[in-house]
Write a protein that holds these residues in place. Sequence first.
Motif, PDB file in Angstrom:
ATOM      1  N   THR A 137      32.626 -51.132   3.725  1.00  0.00           N
ATOM      2  CA  THR A 137      32.492 -49.782   3.187  1.00  0.00           C
ATOM      3  C   THR A 137      31.042 -49.337   3.327  1.00  0.00           C
ATOM      4  OG1 THR A 137      31.980 -50.576   0.954  1.00  0.00           O
ATOM      5  CG2 THR A 137      34.316 -50.295   1.513  1.00  0.00           C
ATOM      6  N   ARG A 138      30.802 -48.064   3.113  1.00  0.00           N
ATOM      7  CA  ARG A 138      29.435 -47.538   3.205  1.00  0.00           C
ATOM      8  C   ARG A 138      28.539 -48.208   2.160  1.00  0.00           C
ATOM      9  NH1 ARG A 138      26.978 -43.331   5.634  1.00  0.00           N
ATOM     10  NH2 ARG A 138      25.143 -42.424   4.615  1.00  0.00           N
ATOM     11  N   ALA A 139      29.088 -48.446   0.980  1.00  0.00           N
ATOM     12  CA  ALA A 139      28.304 -49.091  -0.085  1.00  0.00           C
ATOM     13  C   ALA A 139      27.978 -50.533   0.293  1.00  0.00           C
ATOM     14  CB  ALA A 139      29.074 -49.039  -1.402  1.00  0.00           C
ATOM     15  N   SER A 180      27.914 -53.500   9.712  1.00  0.00           N
ATOM     16  CA  SER A 180      26.949 -52.481   9.291  1.00  0.00           C
ATOM     17  C   SER A 180      26.346 -51.717  10.464  1.00  0.00           C
ATOM     18  CB  SER A 180      25.811 -53.147   8.497  1.00  0.00           C
ATOM     19  OG  SER A 180      26.310 -53.880   7.403  1.00  0.00           O
ATOM     20  N   LYS A 185      32.193 -41.644  16.601  1.00  0.00           N
ATOM     21  CA  LYS A 185      33.243 -41.705  15.577  1.00  0.00           C
ATOM     22  C   LYS A 185      34.597 -42.002  16.206  1.00  0.00           C
ATOM     23  CE  LYS A 185      35.301 -39.082  11.770  1.00  0.00           C
ATOM     24  NZ  LYS A 185      35.284 -37.792  11.006  1.00  0.00           N
ATOM     25  N   CYS A 218      27.703 -51.727   3.337  1.00  0.00           N
ATOM     26  CA  CYS A 218      26.693 -51.663   4.406  1.00  0.00           C
ATOM     27  C   CYS A 218      25.300 -51.455   3.826  1.00  0.00           C
ATOM     28  CB  CYS A 218      27.018 -50.518   5.370  1.00  0.00           C
ATOM     29  SG  CYS A 218      28.464 -50.785   6.399  1.00  0.00           S
ATOM     30  N   SER A 219      25.199 -50.511   2.898  1.00  0.00           N
ATOM     31  CA  SER A 219      23.901 -50.203   2.295  1.00  0.00           C
ATOM     32  C   SER A 219      23.328 -51.417   1.573  1.00  0.00           C
ATOM     33  CB  SER A 219      24.063 -49.033   1.317  1.00  0.00           C
ATOM     34  OG  SER A 219      22.843 -48.740   0.697  1.00  0.00           O
ATOM     35  N   ASP A 259      26.005 -49.600  14.255  1.00  0.00           N
ATOM     36  CA  ASP A 259      26.577 -48.398  14.868  1.00  0.00           C
ATOM     37  C   ASP A 259      27.210 -48.692  16.225  1.00  0.00           C
ATOM     38  OD1 ASP A 259      25.696 -46.228  12.968  1.00  0.00           O
ATOM     39  OD2 ASP A 259      23.749 -47.111  13.446  1.00  0.00           O
ATOM     40  N   LYS A 301      34.753 -45.611  17.148  1.00  0.00           N
ATOM     41  CA  LYS A 301      34.893 -46.456  15.959  1.00  0.00           C
ATOM     42  C   LYS A 301      36.336 -46.479  15.467  1.00  0.00           C
ATOM     43  CE  LYS A 301      32.817 -47.615  11.523  1.00  0.00           C
ATOM     44  NZ  LYS A 301      32.488 -48.973  11.984  1.00  0.00           N
ATOM     45  N   GLN A 313      21.078 -45.476   7.088  1.00  0.00           N
ATOM     46  CA  GLN A 313      22.137 -44.803   6.340  1.00  0.00           C
ATOM     47  C   GLN A 313      22.084 -43.284   6.524  1.00  0.00           C
ATOM     48  OE1 GLN A 313      24.682 -46.364   4.176  1.00  0.00           O
ATOM     49  NE2 GLN A 313      24.044 -47.907   5.662  1.00  0.00           N
ATOM     50  N   LYS A 314      20.882 -42.739   6.668  1.00  0.00           N
ATOM     51  CA  LYS A 314      20.730 -41.285   6.874  1.00  0.00           C
ATOM     52  C   LYS A 314      21.039 -40.867   8.307  1.00  0.00           C
ATOM     53  CE  LYS A 314      17.191 -40.496   3.319  1.00  0.00           C
ATOM     54  NZ  LYS A 314      15.766 -40.106   3.079  1.00  0.00           N
TER      55      LYS A 314
END
Length: 491
Positions: free
Chosen positions: A275-277, A387, A461, A279-280, A389, A464, A297-298
């Motif tokens: 999830t994004r969380a 995590s 995207k 990964c962060s 790209d 992915k 993340q940005k």
Amino acid sequence: MAIPWVWLYETSLVILVVGTLVLAGFIVTLPRTYNLQFSEEITKDDFTTADKEDAERSGYANFEKLKNVKGALRIKATVQVVVLGDIGRSPRMQYHALSLARYGGKVQLIGYVESELHPDVKASRLIEVIPISPFPKWLQTNNRLLFLALAPLKVLWQVASLYYTLGYGTKACGWMLVQNPPSIPTLAVAQWMCLLRDTRLVVDWHNFGYSILALRLGAKHPLVRIARWYEGFFSRSAYAHFAVTNAMCNVLRYEWQINALPLHDRPPNHFQPLTRAQCSEFLSKLPETSQYAIDIQKGAWRLLISSTSWTPDEDFSVLLDALVKYSQQVSNLQGKPKILAIITGKGPQKEHYLSLIKRLNQENKLQNVVILTAWLSSDDYASLLGSADLGVSLHTSSSGVDLPMKVVDMFGTGLPVAGWSKFEAWPELVHEGLNGRGFDSADGLANILHELFGDDGSQLKKLKQGALRECDRRWDDEWLPVAGKLFRLKV
């Protein structure tokens, strides 16, 4: 002067007696054969308290599920999984061992223990890791002339260490699963040992040994031709064969009349999308990415991952040239993200390329790119892929019919891939524009980076989403109907 007949008779008699004793000693000390009538069982007492606390990895949970009314689990298959190489850098053979242990088999995992093993392999009570003595490092070289001079000595060392380990350092098993390559001397020693011990030999074809040797010596070198004959001769009589691609199955059938079962690499369960969380959190704690985590993340930075064994069949200069070109493009265009490229792996050419990276930085050719190297645990590597790209594969395939397992791992986390695509088997794994992109030059890779990182993110995207669809079929889904059936294991 004539030789006295008495002396000749006595000498011949001594030679005969000594020869008979040597032969008798050899026969008496031959490795014990596998007893088909012997049924091995494990009980609760075979598991420690720590095993019971880590029940899934140790196999205790499976034992509790499958044990009989007497509280014992009958082993369905005993298998020697043999790697004449570093077990830690042979993920497919570790996955074989884990699947065998998971579905009722008991495994002797045999090979060099030079790097970290999969944590599940170390924890499993049904997998015994048996090391082979490696060839001394001070006798290893990348020099071609020295390589040719030391090659016979290395082979003799490998024959002796492998023969001793298989014959006297292990108990006889019903099956032996051998990784190929390396072919010399693995296949000959394995065939002989299986004959002595009444063991069924299965060859798992990852590539062709002679094609890898040809990278160093040239396709027409006499040693390459001998290696090709050897590989076909000593593999043909094996009980069964697996191959990593359909294309390799076709070559085996055409060249050597070997009917191999296709067993494609698929991602194991510990490679999962994050999830994004997640990964962060991971990027913030990993030393290599912590200072770039917020920018990644940005979207101000893109995280690119490549795993390499730093060998001649992966031309790392392709990625370096592409990153130099991308850095120049970023300098000329506003709003384009910078790249953090993390390269994982170990191998003989690593220092050479690290010196090239240092020189490129000194020449200010990587102003918008940061290249770091790392050697990570299995879990951290999986999280890093999840995590990132984009993943990059530089595997060029010496035979044209094998595939890089690193791409399979990347797909396991939903990571799209850009890879060297100029070989026959590539379309079996990557579908152009759907889950990845292919290139055949540094310019081609630079253009892919420009297109995927330079637009609004829609192309990346889409890739992915395609990579995430590859997560649906896992290693055991592929393994059970093929290898599980061969070894007569059931869920």
